[in-house]
Design a protein around this motif. Structure first.
Motif, short mmCIF file in Angstrom:
data_model
loop_
_atom_site.label_atom_id
_atom_site.label_comp_id
_atom_site.label_asym_id
_atom_site.label_seq_id
_atom_site.Cartn_x
_atom_site.Cartn_y
_atom_site.Cartn_z
N SER A 479 24.16 29.79 50.10
CA SER A 479 23.83 28.47 49.58
C SER A 479 24.99 27.95 48.75
N ASP A 480 25.11 26.60 48.65
CA ASP A 480 26.18 26.00 47.86
C ASP A 480 26.08 26.40 46.40
N LYS A 481 24.86 26.49 45.89
CA LYS A 481 24.68 26.86 44.48
C LYS A 481 25.21 28.26 44.20
N SER A 482 24.90 29.21 45.08
CA SER A 482 25.38 30.58 44.89
C SER A 482 26.90 30.64 44.97
N LEU A 483 27.46 29.86 45.91
CA LEU A 483 28.91 29.85 46.07
C LEU A 483 29.59 29.33 44.81
N HIS A 484 29.09 28.23 44.27
CA HIS A 484 29.72 27.64 43.08
C HIS A 484 29.49 28.50 41.84
N ASN A 485 28.35 29.18 41.76
CA ASN A 485 28.13 30.10 40.65
C ASN A 485 29.10 31.27 40.72
N THR A 486 29.37 31.73 41.92
CA THR A 486 30.32 32.84 42.09
C THR A 486 31.73 32.40 41.70
N VAL A 487 32.11 31.17 42.06
CA VAL A 487 33.42 30.65 41.63
C VAL A 487 33.51 30.68 40.11
N THR A 488 32.45 30.27 39.43
CA THR A 488 32.45 30.25 37.96
C THR A 488 32.62 31.66 37.39
N VAL A 489 31.89 32.63 37.97
CA VAL A 489 32.01 34.01 37.50
C VAL A 489 33.43 34.54 37.72
N PHE A 490 33.99 34.28 38.88
CA PHE A 490 35.34 34.76 39.19
C PHE A 490 36.38 34.09 38.30
N ASN A 491 36.17 32.82 37.95
CA ASN A 491 37.11 32.14 37.06
C ASN A 491 37.24 32.87 35.72
N VAL A 492 36.16 33.46 35.26
CA VAL A 492 36.18 34.19 34.00
C VAL A 492 36.63 35.64 34.21
N ALA A 493 36.15 36.26 35.28
CA ALA A 493 36.38 37.69 35.47
C ALA A 493 37.80 38.01 35.91
N PHE A 494 38.39 37.20 36.78
CA PHE A 494 39.69 37.56 37.35
C PHE A 494 40.82 37.63 36.31
N PRO A 495 40.96 36.64 35.40
CA PRO A 495 42.02 36.79 34.40
C PRO A 495 41.87 38.05 33.56
N LEU A 496 40.63 38.42 33.23
CA LEU A 496 40.40 39.63 32.43
C LEU A 496 40.73 40.87 33.26
N LEU A 497 40.38 40.86 34.54
CA LEU A 497 40.71 41.98 35.42
C LEU A 497 42.22 42.15 35.54
N CYS A 498 42.94 41.03 35.63
CA CYS A 498 44.40 41.09 35.72
C CYS A 498 45.00 41.76 34.48
N PHE A 499 44.45 41.44 33.33
CA PHE A 499 44.93 42.09 32.09
C PHE A 499 44.70 43.59 32.13
N VAL A 500 43.54 44.02 32.62
CA VAL A 500 43.23 45.45 32.71
C VAL A 500 44.24 46.14 33.62
N VAL A 501 44.59 45.49 34.74
CA VAL A 501 45.57 46.06 35.66
C VAL A 501 46.91 46.27 34.95
N TYR A 502 47.37 45.26 34.21
CA TYR A 502 48.66 45.39 33.52
C TYR A 502 48.59 46.45 32.42
N ALA A 503 47.44 46.55 31.74
CA ALA A 503 47.31 47.55 30.68
C ALA A 503 47.44 48.96 31.25
N ILE A 504 46.98 49.15 32.49
CA ILE A 504 47.05 50.46 33.13
C ILE A 504 48.42 50.69 33.78
N ILE A 505 48.96 49.64 34.43
CA ILE A 505 50.27 49.74 35.11
C ILE A 505 51.19 48.66 34.55
#
Length: 581
Positions: A479-505
């Motif tokens: 559904s469009d609603k689920s897709l847009h909610n997932t975009v919102t979650v990824f907008n927050v999660a991905f930058p934080l995940l990238c930081f975790v990657v750099y902290a490890i490597i």
């Protein structure tokens, strides 16, 4: 959708057939945008980091490959855009239509199928997120140099600055000696003595070890005795180990602290949907820094030590391949990894159609039909999209050439290879011959601009594309609603995940080149997809001419060679590249 990128979670607008495709050149310019977004997202990783590293390792000899990497992929980019504009489907929907083995299953009560190409896309996406870990780490390094947060950070800055300045003066002395310029040689030696006298004890030990390694490498190139070669290799390895210990004794965590702060701020901005302002602001900064870089390259021509000669440019355009460096590095492998991310990389090829959708090209074209009005609209918006793609190619190709030549002219001659925690400090050296003492400040401003622009825009693109991927894999309701909610979650999660990657490597160059390898391997797959769209999905009324087909086949063949060679050369070493071995 609106003409500018919508906020996360915004519901798309309906098809709008009232907006006619522009026919005049100036009017077409007002409808450009997706290509500029892509250009803003690639300068930080491909051009600033990977391209300069290739120049540092290969000298001028691979300039032709760098230019080819920028130009050759636009044909495939346009075919991806053509598919989306005329079908209204996303890039991942298109990739999932490619023939071949597929996994079939049911999700949310519906039959689904995921093909072989989508499986590799998932692996490449994980590597691309790791690349963004390298990018946010590089931004953190820039901020550490500019605004250290701890006393240890200030000590490390002093250590890294001393090493960079000494290496530059050593290069100036060598160049003056080569051309028998005694006054310049004496001046360089005087500056060297002053720098050596002012350095710390740790810096002096590090410098002595580096010079010892350089002397041993010269001996390795002159001897054929196997026992002596073995002894020299052991001696170099031992010295490198001690150098690493010395470096660790002064290394700080300031870059990680800044990377964490930047990741949190980016997550907040993406969540709030402040895309429009940030993108325009980043574009201005990227354009300014690119112009400064091009100006820096031209200004080098007035310096006898750093000027790029016509013979060096001709060497770079002669389709030659360099051998291994003295330290055993193979510049061709680095260049092919760079080939995967300079210009429009594999990740940007997939992301580009999403920006075309948000810009309105597909919405203004409407669903495919047999009517003449649809064909006219599709043809008109295709022309706009092609101008957008080729225009942005001109912009980032000039930037790429400038960064490559600077890397070859300064870092290559100085024997400085951008690596790990010294990446940003090493890159800033490219601006010192022209801008002198203000070079670090100028470079840090520009590096922050282009790297942060890449980090922000690439995360925004990943959120959209990867949310679509999650939909295709059946992990969220269709559904469009689920897709847009997932975009919102990824907008927050991905930058934080990238930081975790750099902290490890904490090695930006390695993370960027890892992604480059994965993207370069995917290029032949994407070229195959482009050919499939051209011959199996195109509307006969939008059929391109013979010259376009020739360009598309040459582009596909070039991607096959680059991706195939890199697959052969690098796949067994991916674990080592990540640092697992």
């Amino acid at each position: 959708m609106s003409d500018s990128a919508p906020s996360p979670g915004e519901t798309p607008d309906e098809i709008d057939l009232t907006v006619e495709p522009p026919t005049r050149f100036l009017s077409m310019l007002t409808h450009l945008g997706p290509g500029l977004i892509v250009a803003g997202s690639i300068v930080g990783s491909g051009e600033l980091i990977a391209t300069t590293k290739t120049g540092a390792e290969a000298g001028f000899s691979l300039l032709w490959l760098i230019i080819l990497g920028c130009v050759i992929k636009v044909f495939v980019q346009v075919e991806f855009g053509r598919y989306t504009i005329t079908s209204g489907k996303t890039a991942l929907d298109g990739l999932n239509e490619i023939p071949g083995p597929a996994v079939r299953f049911r999700s949310w009560g519906q039959p689904r199928s995921i093909n072989w190409l989508m499986v590799y896309w998932l692996l490449m996406t994980l590597a691309s997120l790791a690349q963004l870990g390298g990018i946010v780490g590089a931004v953190g390094q820039a901020m550490q140099i500019c605004v250290p947060l701890t006393e240890h950070g200030r000590q490390y800055n002093a250590f890294a600055k001393a090493q960079a300045e000494i290496q530059i003066q050593e290069t100036l002395a060598r160049l003056a000696r080569d051309r028998d310029d005694q006054p310049a040689l004496a001046q360089a030696k005087d500056k060297l003595k002053a720098l050596e006298a002012a350095q710390s004890e740790t810096s002096a030990q590090y410098l002595a070890l580096r010079r010892s390694i350089q002397a041993d490498q010269v001996l390795m190139g002159e001897t054929t005795d196997k026992d002596q070669l073995k002894h020299l290799k052991q001696q170099i390895a031992s010295s490198q180990s001690v150098m690493q210990e010395l470096k660790q004794s002064v290394v700080s965590i300031d870059d990680k602290l800044w990377a964490g702060i930047i990741a949190v701020v980016t997550a907040g901005l993406l969540y709030l949907g402040r895309y429009h302002f940030i993108q325009h602001f980043s574009t201005i900064l990227v354009a300014s820094f690119t112009l400064v870089t091009i100006g820096n390259l031209f200004a080098l021509q007035f310096s006898p030590d750093w000027a790029v000669s016509g013979s060096e440019v001709l060497l770079g355009l002669s389709f030659s391949l360099p051998g291994n460096t003295v330290s055993g590095v193979n510049p061709v492998v680095t260049a092919l990894a760079t080939f995967g991310i300079i210009g429009v990389g594999a990740s940007e090829l997939i992301t580009y159609p999403y920006w075309c959708i948000e810009r309105g090209y597909a919405r203004f074209t409407g669903p495919r039909s047999e009517s003449e009005s649809w064909a006219r609209r599709a043809s008109g918006w295709m022309k706009v999209m092609q101008l957008d793609a080729w225009g942005s190619m001109v912009v980032y190709t000039f930037a790429t050439i400038a960064f490559y030549l600077l890397g070859a002219a300064i870092l290559g001659r100085a024997g400085m290879n951008p690596e790990s925690t010294e990446l940003i400090r090493t890159l800033s050296v490219m601006y010192e011959p022209v801008f002198g003492t203000i070079a670090p400040t100028l470079f840090l401003f520009g590096a922050f601009a282009v790297l942060y622009s890449t980090f922000f825009v690439a995360n925004a693109g990943h959120a959209r594309v990867d949310a679509d991927g999650v939909r295709l894999f059946g992990l969220i309701p269709p559904s469009d609603k689920s897709l847009h909610n997932t975009v919102t979650v990824f907008n927050v999660a991905f930058p934080l995940l990238c930081f975790v990657v750099y902290a490890i490597i904490p090695e930006p160059a390695k993370l960027v080149l890892l992604s480059g390898v994965m993207q370069a391997i995917m290029l032949p797959m994407l070229s195959f997809a482009a050919l499939f769209y051209r011959y199996r999905r195109i509307d006969h009324r939008l059929m391109p001419g013979l010259l376009w087909d020739v360009g598309l086949w040459i582009s596909s063949f070039g991607m096959l060679i680059a991706g195939g060679y890199l697959f052969y050369a690098k796949l067994p070493e991916l674990g080592e590249l990540i640092g697992l071995n």
